[in-house]
Design a protein around this motif. Structure first.
Motif, PDB file in Angstrom:
ATOM      1  N   MET A   1       0.866  -1.179   0.000  1.00 41.83           N
ATOM      2  CA  MET A   1       0.000   0.000   0.000  1.00 41.83           C
ATOM      3  C   MET A   1       0.905   1.233   0.000  1.00 41.83           C
ATOM      4  N   ASN A   2       0.534   2.201  -0.802  1.00 40.82           N
ATOM      5  CA  ASN A   2       1.298   3.441  -0.900  1.00 40.82           C
ATOM      6  C   ASN A   2       0.888   4.384   0.226  1.00 40.82           C
ATOM      7  N   LYS A   3       1.832   4.711   1.100  1.00 35.94           N
ATOM      8  CA  LYS A   3       1.552   5.612   2.226  1.00 35.94           C
ATOM      9  C   LYS A   3       1.280   7.040   1.771  1.00 35.94           C
ATOM     10  N   ASN A   4       1.534   7.336   0.497  1.00 35.32           N
ATOM     11  CA  ASN A   4       1.298   8.676  -0.050  1.00 35.32           C
ATOM     12  C   ASN A   4      -0.098   8.829  -0.655  1.00 35.32           C
ATOM     13  N   ASN A   5      -0.898   7.787  -0.633  1.00 35.58           N
ATOM     14  CA  ASN A   5      -2.274   7.888  -1.128  1.00 35.58           C
ATOM     15  C   ASN A   5      -3.156   8.509  -0.053  1.00 35.58           C
ATOM     16  N   PHE A   6      -4.001   9.422  -0.475  1.00 35.62           N
ATOM     17  CA  PHE A   6      -4.947  10.072   0.418  1.00 35.62           C
ATOM     18  C   PHE A   6      -6.336   9.968  -0.191  1.00 35.62           C
ATOM     19  N   CYS A   7      -7.328   9.996   0.653  1.00 37.93           N
ATOM     20  CA  CYS A   7      -8.720   9.927   0.201  1.00 37.93           C
ATOM     21  C   CYS A   7      -9.533  10.970   0.961  1.00 37.93           C
ATOM     22  N   ILE A   8     -10.393  11.654   0.242  1.00 42.16           N
ATOM     23  CA  ILE A   8     -11.343  12.571   0.866  1.00 42.16           C
ATOM     24  C   ILE A   8     -12.739  12.079   0.514  1.00 42.16           C
ATOM     25  N   ILE A   9     -13.508  11.746   1.532  1.00 45.99           N
ATOM     26  CA  ILE A   9     -14.878  11.262   1.342  1.00 45.99           C
ATOM     27  C   ILE A   9     -15.820  12.446   1.565  1.00 45.99           C
ATOM     28  N   MET A  10     -16.584  12.767   0.541  1.00 48.56           N
ATOM     29  CA  MET A  10     -17.568  13.839   0.638  1.00 48.56           C
ATOM     30  C   MET A  10     -18.853  13.233   1.200  1.00 48.56           C
ATOM     31  N   ALA A  11     -19.263  13.672   2.369  1.00 42.93           N
ATOM     32  CA  ALA A  11     -20.431  13.101   3.028  1.00 42.93           C
ATOM     33  C   ALA A  11     -21.360  14.219   3.493  1.00 42.93           C
ATOM     34  N   GLY A  12     -21.713  15.065   2.572  1.00 46.31           N
ATOM     35  CA  GLY A  12     -22.618  16.162   2.898  1.00 46.31           C
ATOM     36  C   GLY A  12     -24.060  15.726   2.698  1.00 46.31           C
ATOM     37  N   GLY A  13     -24.904  16.665   2.506  1.00 45.99           N
ATOM     38  CA  GLY A  13     -26.297  16.355   2.270  1.00 45.99           C
ATOM     39  C   GLY A  13     -27.173  16.715   3.450  1.00 45.99           C
ATOM     40  N   ILE A  14     -28.452  16.830   3.142  1.00 50.36           N
ATOM     41  CA  ILE A  14     -29.402  17.243   4.179  1.00 50.36           C
ATOM     42  C   ILE A  14     -30.495  16.216   4.402  1.00 50.36           C
ATOM     43  N   GLY A  15     -30.331  15.033   3.832  1.00 45.66           N
ATOM     44  CA  GLY A  15     -31.301  13.981   4.078  1.00 45.66           C
ATOM     45  C   GLY A  15     -32.530  14.033   3.209  1.00 45.66           C
ATOM     46  N   ALA A  16     -32.410  14.595   2.002  1.00 52.59           N
ATOM     47  CA  ALA A  16     -33.585  14.729   1.140  1.00 52.59           C
ATOM     48  C   ALA A  16     -33.697  13.630   0.088  1.00 52.59           C
ATOM     49  N   ARG A  17     -32.598  13.118  -0.397  1.00 49.73           N
ATOM     50  CA  ARG A  17     -32.629  12.195  -1.532  1.00 49.73           C
ATOM     51  C   ARG A  17     -33.302  10.854  -1.212  1.00 49.73           C
ATOM     52  N   PHE A  18     -33.058  10.304  -0.040  1.00 46.78           N
ATOM     53  CA  PHE A  18     -33.633   9.005   0.311  1.00 46.78           C
ATOM     54  C   PHE A  18     -34.779   9.129   1.306  1.00 46.78           C
ATOM     55  N   TRP A  19     -35.452  10.269   1.293  1.00 46.33           N
ATOM     56  CA  TRP A  19     -36.603  10.459   2.160  1.00 46.33           C
ATOM     57  C   TRP A  19     -37.628   9.376   1.855  1.00 46.33           C
ATOM     58  N   PRO A  20     -38.282   8.749   2.786  1.00 41.52           N
ATOM     59  CA  PRO A  20     -38.378   9.075   4.196  1.00 41.52           C
ATOM     60  C   PRO A  20     -37.342   8.375   5.076  1.00 41.52           C
ATOM     61  N   LEU A  21     -36.499   7.492   4.506  1.00 45.62           N
ATOM     62  CA  LEU A  21     -35.463   6.854   5.330  1.00 45.62           C
ATOM     63  C   LEU A  21     -34.446   7.868   5.836  1.00 45.62           C
ATOM     64  N   SER A  22     -34.110   8.794   4.988  1.00 48.22           N
ATOM     65  CA  SER A  22     -33.090   9.777   5.294  1.00 48.22           C
ATOM     66  C   SER A  22     -33.738  11.090   5.702  1.00 48.22           C
ATOM     67  N   ARG A  23     -33.273  11.631   6.793  1.00 48.48           N
ATOM     68  CA  ARG A  23     -33.772  12.922   7.310  1.00 48.48           C
ATOM     69  C   ARG A  23     -32.583  13.807   7.624  1.00 48.48           C
ATOM     70  N   GLN A  24     -32.835  15.072   7.877  1.00 51.69           N
ATOM     71  CA  GLN A  24     -31.734  15.987   8.171  1.00 51.69           C
ATOM     72  C   GLN A  24     -30.926  15.534   9.384  1.00 51.69           C
ATOM     73  N   HIS A  25     -31.584  15.030  10.411  1.00 57.05           N
ATOM     74  CA  HIS A  25     -30.858  14.591  11.605  1.00 57.05           C
ATOM     75  C   HIS A  25     -30.209  13.218  11.426  1.00 57.05           C
ATOM     76  N   HIS A  26     -30.535  12.500  10.346  1.00 62.54           N
ATOM     77  CA  HIS A  26     -29.982  11.159  10.086  1.00 62.54           C
ATOM     78  C   HIS A  26     -29.939  10.929   8.568  1.00 62.54           C
TER      79      HIS A  26
END
Length: 67
Positions: A1-26
């Motif tokens: 494994m290359n120790k110089n590899n980095f990853c940024i995971i974008m985990a934003g959102g407000i819980g609208a796309r998978f409504w009603p499973l997904s809510r702003q608080h979860h």
């Protein structure tokens, strides 16, 4: 494994796309949508540990989800 590899995971959102499973608080990144015992963010993190050391994986999200 290359120790110089980095990853940024974008985990934003407000819980609208998978409504009603997904809510702003979860929003979708904290839900086990696939039923495999892992949230989407956990599954993404675990996939990237194959190519990046865990200490080089960063998660960008809204401050309200910091904990």
């Amino acid at each position: 494994m290359n120790k110089n590899n980095f990853c940024i995971i974008m985990a934003g959102g407000i819980g609208a796309r998978f409504w009603p499973l997904s809510r702003q608080h979860h929003p979708k990144q904290f839900i086990d949508i696939l039923g495999n015992g892992e949230t989407l963010i956990q599954a993404t993190f675990n996939r990237f540990t194959r190519i990046c050391p865990p200490e080089n994986i960063y998660i960008v999200t809204n401050e309200i989800y910091k904990s």
